[in-house]
Design a protein around this motif. Structure first.
Motif, mmCIF file in Angstrom:
data_model
loop_
_atom_site.group_PDB
_atom_site.id
_atom_site.type_symbol
_atom_site.label_atom_id
_atom_site.label_comp_id
_atom_site.label_asym_id
_atom_site.label_seq_id
_atom_site.Cartn_x
_atom_site.Cartn_y
_atom_site.Cartn_z
ATOM 1 N N PHE A 55 39.149 45.898 11.292
ATOM 2 C CA PHE A 55 39.025 44.451 10.781
ATOM 3 C C PHE A 55 40.308 43.735 11.564
ATOM 4 C CE2 PHE A 55 36.417 46.149 7.612
ATOM 5 C CZ PHE A 55 36.067 44.970 6.965
ATOM 6 N N GLU A 56 39.945 43.015 12.588
ATOM 7 C CA GLU A 56 40.542 42.352 13.561
ATOM 8 C C GLU A 56 40.543 40.945 13.016
ATOM 9 O OE1 GLU A 56 38.283 42.749 16.710
ATOM 10 O OE2 GLU A 56 38.955 45.006 17.073
ATOM 11 N N GLY A 57 41.799 40.262 13.147
ATOM 12 C CA GLY A 57 42.170 38.891 12.308
ATOM 13 C C GLY A 57 40.852 37.898 12.631
ATOM 14 N N ASP A 58 40.551 37.827 13.782
ATOM 15 C CA ASP A 58 39.374 36.601 14.160
ATOM 16 C C ASP A 58 38.124 37.262 14.364
ATOM 17 O OD1 ASP A 58 41.277 35.067 14.270
ATOM 18 O OD2 ASP A 58 41.810 35.141 16.446
ATOM 19 N N ARG A 59 37.880 38.406 14.041
ATOM 20 C CA ARG A 59 36.476 38.943 14.059
ATOM 21 C C ARG A 59 35.596 38.259 13.067
ATOM 22 N NH1 ARG A 59 35.587 45.049 14.794
ATOM 23 N NH2 ARG A 59 33.306 44.759 15.311
ATOM 24 N N THR A 60 34.313 38.013 13.648
ATOM 25 C CA THR A 60 33.302 37.289 12.670
ATOM 26 C C THR A 60 32.219 37.917 12.476
ATOM 27 O OG1 THR A 60 32.435 35.982 14.661
ATOM 28 C CG2 THR A 60 34.153 34.874 13.359
ATOM 29 N N TRP A 61 31.814 39.251 13.318
ATOM 30 C CA TRP A 61 30.677 39.942 13.103
ATOM 31 C C TRP A 61 30.984 41.362 13.602
ATOM 32 C CZ3 TRP A 61 29.579 42.236 17.935
ATOM 33 C CH2 TRP A 61 30.026 41.448 19.026
ATOM 34 N N PHE A 62 29.884 42.346 13.125
ATOM 35 C CA PHE A 62 30.102 43.604 13.543
ATOM 36 C C PHE A 62 28.985 43.968 14.507
ATOM 37 C CE2 PHE A 62 32.249 43.758 9.393
ATOM 38 C CZ PHE A 62 33.512 44.161 9.812
#
Length: 193
Positions: free
Chosen positions: A95-102
């Motif tokens: 879970f990276e801070g700026d992640r918005t999708w997988f």
């Protein structure tokens, strides 16, 4: 179309692409991309839906092994023109801070809790798209007289389609995608049944 806000106009003739969702701050909170079209979740959620999502998330978080995280309100970038947002998912991704999708290969389980407005997409469109993307496990949770019923699917790799793996009422015991034991009757208040 007169009166349509500029942000709702596709940036190109081919429609929307997955990366476009990150550049639509005006879009409603739970906006998905299905086949290059924006899908807005504008109908108010029923309390039953909210309760099931919250209870399932908490239960799966308690049971998830090390290296598996459970998340809500995150999209999955299935391909260039599909980025659905399941009700919850289990992932092996950081879970990276700026992640918005997988990415699909980071997702072990997708769960959709069926609402009247999402029923067709959850039962057919997403069932097919998640399988085609290679996500190994899919649960579709239905409301049966106020009680949750979980339809479990496993990916059949040779065909690239989901095979039914069971319909669960009252209790759910699964070994995959990790050891899971749920008392489904405790996911909703008894007054709703």
């Amino acid at each position: 179309m007169p009166g349509l806000p500029d942000w709702m106009r596709p940036p190109r003739a081919e429609g929307w692409f997955a990366e476009d969702l990150d550049h639509l701050p005006e879009a409603p909170r739970h906006t998905e991309l299905i086949d290059g079209a924006l899908v807005f979740m504008l109908a108010p959620q029923r309390s039953w839906h909210s309760r099931i999502v919250t209870a399932l998330t908490a239960a799966l978080m308690r049971q998830a092994p090390e290296g598996v995280e459970v998340a809500q309100t995150m999209t999955i970038k299935l391909d260039a023109r599909n980025r659905p947002e399941p009700d919850l998912l289990a992932t092996t991704a950081d879970f990276e801070g700026d992640r918005t999708w997988f990415a699909p290969e980071e997702v072990r389980l997708v769960v959709e809790v069926v609402s009247p407005e999402s029923a067709h997409r959850d039962r057919t469109v997403k069932l097919r798209k998640y399988a085609e993307a290679g996500i190994p496990h899919y649960w579709c949770v239905e409301d049966e007289d106020g009680a949750p019923v979980v339809h479990v699917y496993e990916l059949d790799e040779p065909t690239g389609a989901y095979a039914p793996a069971g319909i669960f009422r009252h209790t759910l015991q699964r070994e995959l995608p990790f050891e899971i034991g749920l008392d489904l009757d405790k996911l909703t208040p008894s007054r709703e049944r």
